[in-house]
Design a protein around this motif. Structure first.
Motif: not given
Length: 278
Positions: A16-18, A24-26, A28-39, A93-95
């Motif tokens: 998404g973009r504001g 962005f989706k991102c 962690s290579p260390a754990t494989g867990e997925s996150f969102a990053v707001k840049s 899963s959206g908003d």
């Protein structure tokens, strides 16, 4: 995007973009867990002190509120000369806005499920002295396991008990009348916005509407709450009672978040529902 973030996370597709930031989706290579990053590109707000303050407030407030099961969690914050990056819980899963677009009217049991989680999030914020100030369906996200998460604290403000806030914030349809009137206001503006969301879920239309932003604001300022029989004929008296208490123009009579959670419609709706401790 900061180099320190890239050292710890692999950044994937844009979500998404504001105005100032991109999500962005991102993972962690260390754990494989997925996150969102707001840049957030700080260069876009370098000359605007108010926007710059909102940027840093959001990071501070999200740290204050985390962790909570009903608020988007912040895991890491990175900053360099040009960017501020917040690693957040991924809500894939959206908003609620998307859900209302595909299903304009919710059953009362469906609306209760949303409202209990939303009001627990708002109550948590208010107990910690945070007013969200922009409660709207776009800022109510869902995880893959259908858990509701309140997001986007860019307009939020910290307050002390009994302290009033000022400034025009919020979104047409959802903004409280005292904000539009230019008066100082309390955290109960969030209750008004949540009441508008409840009305829309049950009716499929907003309680105060117009063909332009000006007409919407005029309708909100009048705050003439109606329950047209052709729309509300099957809505329970308890639901309408709660709406009256959330959408009270008289702020002293408007419910607090805790009062909403204790209302009979929230705790029993066709079956006995227990609101878990928060």
């Amino acid at each position: 995007m900061s180099e320190s973030l890239k050292r710890n996370y692999c950044v994937g597709e844009e979500l998404g973009r504001g105005r100032f930031g991109t999500v962005f989706k991102c993972y962690s290579p260390a754990t494989g867990e997925s996150f969102a990053v707001k840049s957030i590109d700080k260069r876009l707000i370098a000359d605007d002190a108010i926007d710059r303050q909102c940027l840093y407030n959001e990071a501070k407030i999200m740290h204050l509120l985390s962790p909570n099961p009903y608020v988007v969690r912040v895991f890491d914050i990175y900053e360099d000369d040009t960017h501020l990056d917040m690693v957040l819980e991924l809500c894939n899963s959206g908003d609620l806005f998307q859900r209302l677009s595909s299903q304009p009217v919710f059953s009362e049991s469906e609306a209760v499920d949303v409202m209990v989680s939303l009001m627990k999030a708002i109550a948590h914020c208010h107990r910690l002295g945070v007013a969200h100030r922009d409660i709207k369906p776009d800022n109510i996200l869902f995880t893959d396991s259908n858990e509701l998460k309140l997001a986007d604290f860019g307009s939020a403000e910290c307050f002390h008990e009994g302290q009033l806030m000022s400034g025009v914030v919020g979104t047409p349809y959802y903004v409280a009348p005292e904000v539009l009137a230019g008066r100082n206001y309390s955290e109960k503006i969030d209750i008004w916005s949540a009441g508008v969301i409840l009305y829309i879920m049950l009716a499929g239309v907003p309680p105060f509407f117009g063909d332009s932003a000006t007409e919407i604001f005029e309708a909100v300022l009048r705050a003439n709450l109606r329950f047209p029989s052709r729309i509300f004929h099957s809505v329970s008296p308890a639901a309408k009672d709660l709406l009256r208490r959330m959408l009270s123009k008289d702020v002293s009579r408007r419910f607090s978040a805790e009062q909403v959670l204790r209302h009979p419609w929230m705790t029993s709706n066709g079956e006995i529902r227990t609101v878990a401790p928060f």
